[in-house]
Design an enzyme around this catalytic site. Structure first.
Site, PDB file in Angstrom:
ATOM      1  N   SER A 129      -3.508  -4.998   6.378  1.00 23.17           N
ATOM      2  CA  SER A 129      -4.369  -3.979   5.779  1.00 23.17           C
ATOM      3  C   SER A 129      -4.397  -4.127   4.270  1.00 23.17           C
ATOM      4  O   SER A 129      -3.407  -4.562   3.653  1.00 23.17           O
ATOM      5  CB  SER A 129      -3.850  -2.584   6.144  1.00 23.17           C
ATOM      6  N   TYR A 154       2.259   3.808   6.677  1.00 23.78           N
ATOM      7  CA  TYR A 154       1.321   2.880   7.330  1.00 23.78           C
ATOM      8  C   TYR A 154       1.309   1.548   6.592  1.00 23.78           C
ATOM      9  O   TYR A 154       1.439   0.477   7.196  1.00 23.78           O
ATOM     10  CB  TYR A 154      -0.082   3.489   7.347  1.00 23.78           C
TER      11      TYR A 154
END
Length: 326
Positions: A129, A154
């Site tokens: 990501s 995350y």
């Protein structure tokens, strides 16, 4: 035995689009998804209903955290490439439910790595990501930048995935390619992401929450550009130069867009004005994302290029049709 590409998270946004592209190309796809309730399960099932119409698709409902299940699939099917897109997504949700991220993004990914090692998989491609860059001050973000300071759990789990993949590549010569994805949007997108969430609120004349007063930039990347990039990486020889069995790419549009402009384009396409609720910057959010994609373009001869106006137009067309909105 027929050779399969194993796509995890196949009922998710990117997993669905990639599976469909592979199936359209005649590839045999083995897909797994746990259809969890992080967002509307009916959207996941509707995606899945499209995939299950293909004769070259095999679906398993289950979680990558289940090592016994994964091992049985690797034993049962001839898998040569794995694309791991299964993960607990969302920056803000990681503040509320950190354990979901540990299980799916760390335990699950460790299981994938171990099965790939045992079965000598040709190539493991996995979703990282842009969040790994944290509050990086160097613009645009380059894969060579240090990413030691994630500002959400995350992001920390995605950085951990890259480290875990590097270790397996180094120890076992397992070819791995990590994809740092930049704000993917488009038809069949997730309801918790800006395009879907804002469109839904605008049509219902409900307020949309705009953080940092809209003074943020995102490198919004249209789904078709992401899928074309992944498809070309699947076709490309995996990283095996000398001792380097490990590769990372940014996949972004290389053109950051102001959030306020993103909302303006949505308003124009929907034919309605947004009711805006301005809020401060949220924990875990960054002010700007901007992908340096030179290495990606050089290696796959493709550059993500869909302008936000075109991408939003296609998204809104799908959104209205899916929600039966005139």
């Amino acid at each position: 035995m027929v050779s399969h590409i194993f796509v995890t998270g196949c009922a998710g946004f990117i997993g669905f689009h990639l599976s469909k592209r592979l199936l359209d190309e005649g590839v045999h796809v083995l897909g797994i998804d746990n259809i969890n309730n992080y967002y509307d399960m009916s959207l996941k099932n509707d995606r899945l209903n499209i995939l299950t119409k293909y004769r070259n698709f095999c679906f398993i409902r289950g979680s990558i955290e289940n090592l016994e299940l994964l091992e049985s699939l690797f034993d049962q099917y001839d898998i040569n490439i794995v694309v791991n897109l299964a993960a607990q997504a969302g920056v803000r949700y990681s503040l509320e439910n950190p354990h979901a991220y540990i299980q799916s993004n760390l335990v699950g990914f460790a299981n994938i790595l171990d099965c790939c090692k045992k079965h000598q998989i040709k190539h493991l491609i996995y979703a990282s990501s842009s969040s790994v860059y944290g509050d990086n001050k160097q613009i645009p973000f380059s894969v060579g930048d240090r990413v030691d300071h994630p500002i959400s759990l995350y992001a920390a789990t995605k950085k951990a995935n890259e480290l875990m993949a590097y270790t397996y590549s180094h120890l076992y010569n397992l070819p791995t390619t990590g994809l740092r994805l930049f704000t993917v949007y488009g038809p069949w997108g997730r309801p918790d992401m800006a395009a879907f969430k804002f469109a839904n609120a605008i049509l219902r004349q409900q307020p949309i929450e705009v953080y940092n007063h809209g003074n943020m930039k995102r490198d919004f990347t249209y789904i078709d550009d992401v899928i074309e990039s992944i498809f070309r990486l699947i076709q490309k020889d995996p990283p095996t130069e000398s001792f380097a069995f490990y590769k990372i790419y940014n996949i972004g549009n290389h053109q950051p867009v102001q959030l306020n402009y993103f909302i303006q384009v949505l308003e124009e396409q929907l034919g309605k004005k947004a009711v805006v609720k301005l809020l401060p910057l949220q924990p875990g959010d960054v002010l700007e994302t901007y992908a340096d994609i030179e290495e990606l373009v050089n290696d796959i001869n493709f550059k993500p290029k869909t302008p936000i106006e075109e991408g939003i137009s296609k998204f809104v067309s799908w959104f209205k049709q899916y929600n039966k909105t005139p």
